[in-house]
Design a protein around this motif. Structure first.
Motif, mmCIF file in Angstrom:
data_model
loop_
_atom_site.group_PDB
_atom_site.id
_atom_site.type_symbol
_atom_site.label_atom_id
_atom_site.label_comp_id
_atom_site.label_asym_id
_atom_site.label_seq_id
_atom_site.Cartn_x
_atom_site.Cartn_y
_atom_site.Cartn_z
ATOM 1 N N LEU A 260 0.829 -1.225 0.000
ATOM 2 C CA LEU A 260 0.000 0.000 0.000
ATOM 3 C C LEU A 260 0.851 1.257 0.000
ATOM 4 N N LYS A 261 2.182 1.061 0.041
ATOM 5 C CA LYS A 261 3.116 2.191 -0.095
ATOM 6 C C LYS A 261 4.054 1.856 -1.253
ATOM 7 N N PRO A 262 3.500 1.791 -2.468
ATOM 8 C CA PRO A 262 4.241 1.262 -3.628
ATOM 9 C C PRO A 262 5.382 2.151 -4.098
ATOM 10 N N TYR A 263 5.538 3.298 -3.444
ATOM 11 C CA TYR A 263 6.640 4.216 -3.760
ATOM 12 C C TYR A 263 7.894 3.890 -2.933
ATOM 13 N N MET A 264 7.759 3.038 -1.911
ATOM 14 C CA MET A 264 8.881 2.782 -1.002
ATOM 15 C C MET A 264 10.004 2.011 -1.680
ATOM 16 N N VAL B 297 4.434 -0.772 -7.643
ATOM 17 C CA VAL B 297 5.542 0.167 -7.922
ATOM 18 C C VAL B 297 4.943 1.429 -8.534
ATOM 19 N N ARG B 298 4.942 2.496 -7.731
ATOM 20 C CA ARG B 298 4.330 3.738 -8.202
ATOM 21 C C ARG B 298 5.122 4.948 -7.713
ATOM 22 N N VAL B 299 5.047 6.036 -8.477
ATOM 23 C CA VAL B 299 5.710 7.288 -8.108
ATOM 24 C C VAL B 299 4.872 7.998 -7.034
ATOM 25 N N LEU B 300 5.558 8.646 -6.078
ATOM 26 C CA LEU B 300 4.873 9.457 -5.050
ATOM 27 C C LEU B 300 5.171 10.929 -5.322
ATOM 28 N N PRO B 301 4.146 11.758 -5.530
ATOM 29 C CA PRO B 301 4.386 13.195 -5.744
ATOM 30 C C PRO B 301 5.010 13.827 -4.491
ATOM 31 N N PHE B 302 5.874 14.811 -4.714
ATOM 32 C CA PHE B 302 6.427 15.527 -3.564
ATOM 33 C C PHE B 302 5.939 16.977 -3.586
#
Ligand SMILES: CC(C)CC(=O)Nc1cccc(-c2cccc(CN)c2)c1
Length: 232
Positions: free
Chosen positions: A11-15, A105-110
């Protein structure tokens, strides 16, 4: 992560797990298909070698559908980072190829707007860092929710005594806290990465030493320039 809980798998695929010789060293997170953001101090004990980056993982050891270890083409520590303080403690890693994006696997916006997160805002932080004071390291990703504390409180002489700059932010560290190996991971507030875990005073779970993060917004231009200038 001290006194947190096992994260819900994927559930935190950006990690990202930054690894050296098959061992987890630090956290990080995917900010673009070929780029991971982490902390510069994670390279302190790597003797100039490049990390490998594990994406799509919940367990560090068990086989999982979208888990994959990526080679790193280049590492870019912020030019202002150094071993004597927590300033500019950011590291950009260019993967050898674009990550294959999928459910795990996903990007997390900053955050790009340079404005402080309000004190008391509850944010979350995750990592494969130590989970107890004996330094036990988890196999699965852990997470914890922590409230932001104001820079003034964090800079009190009994806390970090004026060392927290406008490019840093803090969360309460009473009992539940980040710890060794969580460095480089994102502090996520309202679904946006606002900060990157830094080691600070390198103590964990002591309310007198709040957790410190490098705020990302002040570095948006640096991040964009490195990503734009790095070679194909
Ligand atoms: C090469 C690096 C991994 C060396 C290092 O960072 N050591 C180390 C030791 C004890 C606590 C911590 C640490 C990390 C993240 C947050 C905090 C504070 N909550 C402490 C960090």
């Amino acid at each position: 992560i001290l006194r947190g809980s096992v994260a819900k798998p994927h559930l935190k695929p950006y990690m990202a797990s930054l690894q050296m010789d098959g061992q987890h060293v630090c956290g990080g997170f995917l900010i673009a298909e070929q780029w991971v953001l982490s902390a510069a101090h994670c390279t302190e004990e790597t003797d100039g070698k490049l990390f490998q980056v594990l994406l799509g993982a919940h367990s560090l050891t068990e086989p999982e559908p979208h888990k994959r270890l990526y080679q790193v083409r280049a590492q870019f520590p912020h030019p202002g980072s150094n071993i004597h303080n927590n300033k500019d403690d950011l590291l950009l890693l260019q993967l050898e190829e674009k990550a294959e994006l999928n459910a795990d696997v996903r990007v997390l916006p900053f955050q790009r707007e340079d404005r402080d997160v309000a004190a008391e805002t509850v944010c979350e932080v995750a990592g494969w860092g130590t989970i107890d004071h004996s330094g036990r390291r988890p196999d699965k990703l852990h997470q914890v929710e922590r409230p932001v504390i104001s820079r003034d409180v964090c800079n009190h002489r009994t806390r970090h005594d004026g060392t927290i700059t406008k490019n840093m932010m803090c969360t309460d560290s009473r009992r539940m806290d980040t710890c060794k190996g969580d460095s480089g991971g994102p502090l996520v507030c309202n679904g946006v990465a606002e900060g990157v875990v830094t080691a600070g005073s390198r103590v964990c779970g002591n309310y007198k030493k709040p957790a410190i993060y490098t705020r990302i917004a002040p570095y948006a231009a640096w991040i964009d320039s490195v990503m734009a200038s790095a070679d194909e």
